[in-house]
Design a protein around this motif. Structure first.
Motif, mmCIF file in Angstrom:
data_model
loop_
_atom_site.group_PDB
_atom_site.id
_atom_site.type_symbol
_atom_site.label_atom_id
_atom_site.label_comp_id
_atom_site.label_asym_id
_atom_site.label_seq_id
_atom_site.Cartn_x
_atom_site.Cartn_y
_atom_site.Cartn_z
ATOM 1 N N ARG A 352 -6.772 13.349 -14.148
ATOM 2 C CA ARG A 352 -7.016 12.142 -14.947
ATOM 3 C C ARG A 352 -5.916 11.111 -14.715
ATOM 4 N NH1 ARG A 352 -9.649 15.600 -18.539
ATOM 5 N NH2 ARG A 352 -7.752 16.261 -19.603
ATOM 6 N N ALA A 353 -4.676 11.582 -14.608
ATOM 7 C CA ALA A 353 -3.556 10.660 -14.363
ATOM 8 C C ALA A 353 -3.688 10.008 -12.985
ATOM 9 C CB ALA A 353 -2.233 11.402 -14.482
ATOM 10 N N LEU A 354 -4.064 10.797 -11.976
ATOM 11 C CA LEU A 354 -4.202 10.259 -10.620
ATOM 12 C C LEU A 354 -5.382 9.289 -10.526
ATOM 13 C CD1 LEU A 354 -3.494 13.533 -8.613
ATOM 14 C CD2 LEU A 354 -2.011 11.516 -8.751
ATOM 15 N N ALA A 355 -6.446 9.581 -11.262
ATOM 16 C CA ALA A 355 -7.615 8.698 -11.267
ATOM 17 C C ALA A 355 -7.297 7.363 -11.925
ATOM 18 C CB ALA A 355 -8.777 9.381 -11.989
ATOM 19 N N GLY A 356 -6.168 7.299 -12.628
ATOM 20 C CA GLY A 356 -5.750 6.034 -13.231
ATOM 21 C C GLY A 356 -5.289 5.014 -12.202
ATOM 22 N N TYR A 357 -4.996 5.463 -10.969
ATOM 23 C CA TYR A 357 -4.502 4.524 -9.953
ATOM 24 C C TYR A 357 -5.541 3.479 -9.550
ATOM 25 C CZ TYR A 357 -3.021 2.840 -5.334
ATOM 26 O OH TYR A 357 -2.725 2.054 -4.244
ATOM 27 N N PRO A 358 -6.753 3.881 -9.115
ATOM 28 C CA PRO A 358 -7.738 2.844 -8.789
ATOM 29 C C PRO A 358 -8.100 1.968 -9.985
ATOM 30 C CG PRO A 358 -8.735 5.034 -8.674
ATOM 31 C CD PRO A 358 -7.262 5.228 -8.804
ATOM 32 N N LEU A 359 -8.065 2.553 -11.172
ATOM 33 C CA LEU A 359 -8.338 1.775 -12.378
ATOM 34 C C LEU A 359 -7.263 0.708 -12.581
ATOM 35 C CD1 LEU A 359 -10.002 1.317 -14.956
ATOM 36 C CD2 LEU A 359 -8.581 3.056 -16.073
ATOM 37 N N ALA A 360 -5.990 1.104 -12.397
ATOM 38 C CA ALA A 360 -4.875 0.160 -12.542
ATOM 39 C C ALA A 360 -4.978 -0.960 -11.502
ATOM 40 C CB ALA A 360 -3.548 0.894 -12.414
ATOM 41 N N LEU A 361 -5.382 -0.606 -10.265
ATOM 42 C CA LEU A 361 -5.562 -1.617 -9.224
ATOM 43 C C LEU A 361 -6.654 -2.614 -9.608
ATOM 44 C CD1 LEU A 361 -5.415 0.356 -5.846
ATOM 45 C CD2 LEU A 361 -3.817 -1.407 -6.607
ATOM 46 N N ARG A 362 -7.762 -2.088 -10.109
ATOM 47 C CA ARG A 362 -8.864 -2.972 -10.497
ATOM 48 C C ARG A 362 -8.448 -3.904 -11.631
ATOM 49 N NH1 ARG A 362 -12.147 1.585 -9.763
ATOM 50 N NH2 ARG A 362 -12.384 1.930 -12.003
ATOM 51 N N GLN A 363 -7.701 -3.351 -12.600
ATOM 52 C CA GLN A 363 -7.258 -4.182 -13.716
ATOM 53 C C GLN A 363 -6.286 -5.254 -13.265
ATOM 54 O OE1 GLN A 363 -5.763 -1.164 -16.373
ATOM 55 N NE2 GLN A 363 -7.707 -1.011 -17.490
#
Length: 432
Positions: A352-363
């Motif tokens: 879940r923490a690693l999946a936060g990376y593409p989310l952070a990029l999109r944001q």
């Protein structure tokens, strides 16, 4: 204070492997090592090494340097500039960098040969282990899960086969994206690509308070029918008696791929004033070329233990072709997610923490890059480019807005009217 206990398992060479020690890799390795992680940084060449680039950073890129703890004062070897000089349609406009809370009011210039080594040595000083002359050839994956567990490489002058293992790998290996390809992650051909060529010249224009951008690139190979190409030329003074001169062309143009870019550079420079010195006799080195992967052209940015950072994930700004600052920005976001992930046990919580990376990029960049992709398609039409240059450039107020948009220099909160317009536009644009 007790020494940190390594999380490495038997058979692992590091907690994190970072492939490529350019701005993305060196930045990520610095943040990771600073957090106490055991980081192995693999670089195919040896420092100092040359890179094809404009060598200029806007204030957005300078912010990343400052965040990293780099001394960006002129006394530390950085040539400062106060803004952008835009040339086109018979108009020359000098636009100062905006005064913002989010970004510093100056850009910098520094040769990549020196710049990249400075960042790599910063990573080393924070504890990252740098191995030069180590060319990563592909991913090592777990046969059962398909997850990356390390990389295969060739090391040293003799190119001896080696392998290194770690539970998380950052692909910072540039436009070649060899590691991503070995994991089956292909590029998205609907996203724009650019190509840039550059050369150094001895010139009296070496010291300049402005980065200079030429919005009209004329292909005069057929004198009877000159063509206006979608792209831009630049002249960046290096402060040492030389200038970095180059041009970039977008894939949204019909001329992309069919143009002799080196010949175009010479032709464009032959049209500049003789006293600038941008002629063959004053060339300092040969013409170099590089591809510019733009607008998130390779996704997913995280998959099965592999994070794509910088050019490997298509982080170049489709508005202006700037890559360094965005490579460093994506590296910081990647490092934050990896640091959080490795503080958790293996399994769903870590994922879940690693999946936060593409989310952070999109944001952070998703909507802005989506706008940039639309922009690149529009200026790929020579008629649109001609109208924009003719009617847009003479309007100074409009160009101040355009500068903020193209360079990503706006305050999302508490900004001026221009900032609010750009922020609203990005909010209305889908991030994926």
């Amino acid at each position: 204070m007790s020494a940190s206990i390594s999380r490495r398992k038997a058979g692992e060479d590091a907690e994190v492997i970072v492939v490529g020690a350019g701005p993305a890799g060196a930045t990520a390795a610095t943040y990771l090592a600073r957090a106490g992680l055991d980081v192995l940084l693999l670089e195919k060449s040896t420092f100092p090494r040359e890179k094809v680039c404009g060598d200029g950073l806007t204030p957005r890129g300078v912010k990343q340097l400052i965040d990293l703890g780099i001394d960006t004062r002129e006394e530390a070897g950085w040539l400062h500039n106060r803004g952008l000089r835009v040339v086109g349609g018979g108009v020359t406009l000098e636009l100062d960098w905006p005064d913002l809370a989010t970004f510093p009011p100056y850009g910098v210039v520094r040769p990549r040969q020196d710049f990249d080594e400075l960042l790599a040595r910063t990573a080393q000083r924070t504890g990252a282990r740098l191995l030069e002359q180590t060319t990563v050839t592909g991913a090592i994956t777990d046969e059962r899960t398909g997850r990356i567990v390390g990389v295969s490489a060739r090391a040293g002058a003799e190119k001896a086969p080696v392998s290194y293992r770690a539970p998380i790998v950052l692909a910072c290996d540039g436009v070649s994206a060899r590691l991503a390809l070995s994991m089956g992650i292909d590029k998205n051909d609907t996203r724009p690509m650019g190509v840039a060529v550059r050369r150094y010249y001895t010139s009296p224009r070496s010291k300049d308070d402005y980065l200079e951008s030429h919005l009209e690139l004329w292909d005069r190979s057929d004198p009877a029918e000159p063509k206006l190409l979608p792209g831009y030329g630049w002249i960046f003074g290096m402060g040492d008696g030389t200038v970095n001169v180059g041009l970039g062309i977008l894939s949204t143009s019909k001329a992309y791929g069919s143009t002799d870019y080196r010949a175009l550079l010479r032709s464009w420079l032959d049209g500049t004033p003789e006293e600038w010195g941008l002629r063959e006799a004053n060339a300092a080195g040969k013409i170099g070329g590089a591809a510019l992967p733009m607008g998130f052209n390779r996704t997913p940015h995280y998959s099965s233990g592999l994070l794509l950072v910088g050019d490997a994930g298509g982080m170049v700004n489709p508005f202006n072709g700037e890559g360094i600052g965005y490579a460093m920005e994506s590296a910081r976001l990647a490092a934050e997610c990896v640091i959080q992930a490795l503080a958790r046990p293996e399994g769903p919580a870590r994922e879940r923490a690693l999946a936060g990376y593409p989310l952070a990029l999109r944001q952070s960049l998703g909507s802005y890059y989506r706008l940039g992709n639309i922009f690149s398609r529009l200026i790929g039409n020579p008629a649109v480019m001609r109208v924009a240059t003719k009617y847009g450039l003479p309007r100074t107020t409009l160009m101040k807005l355009v500068l903020k948009l193209l360079a990503g220099l706006y305050d999302p909160r508490d900004g001026d009217a221009f900032d609010r317009v750009i922020t609203a536009a990005t909010r209305l644009t889908p991030s994926a």
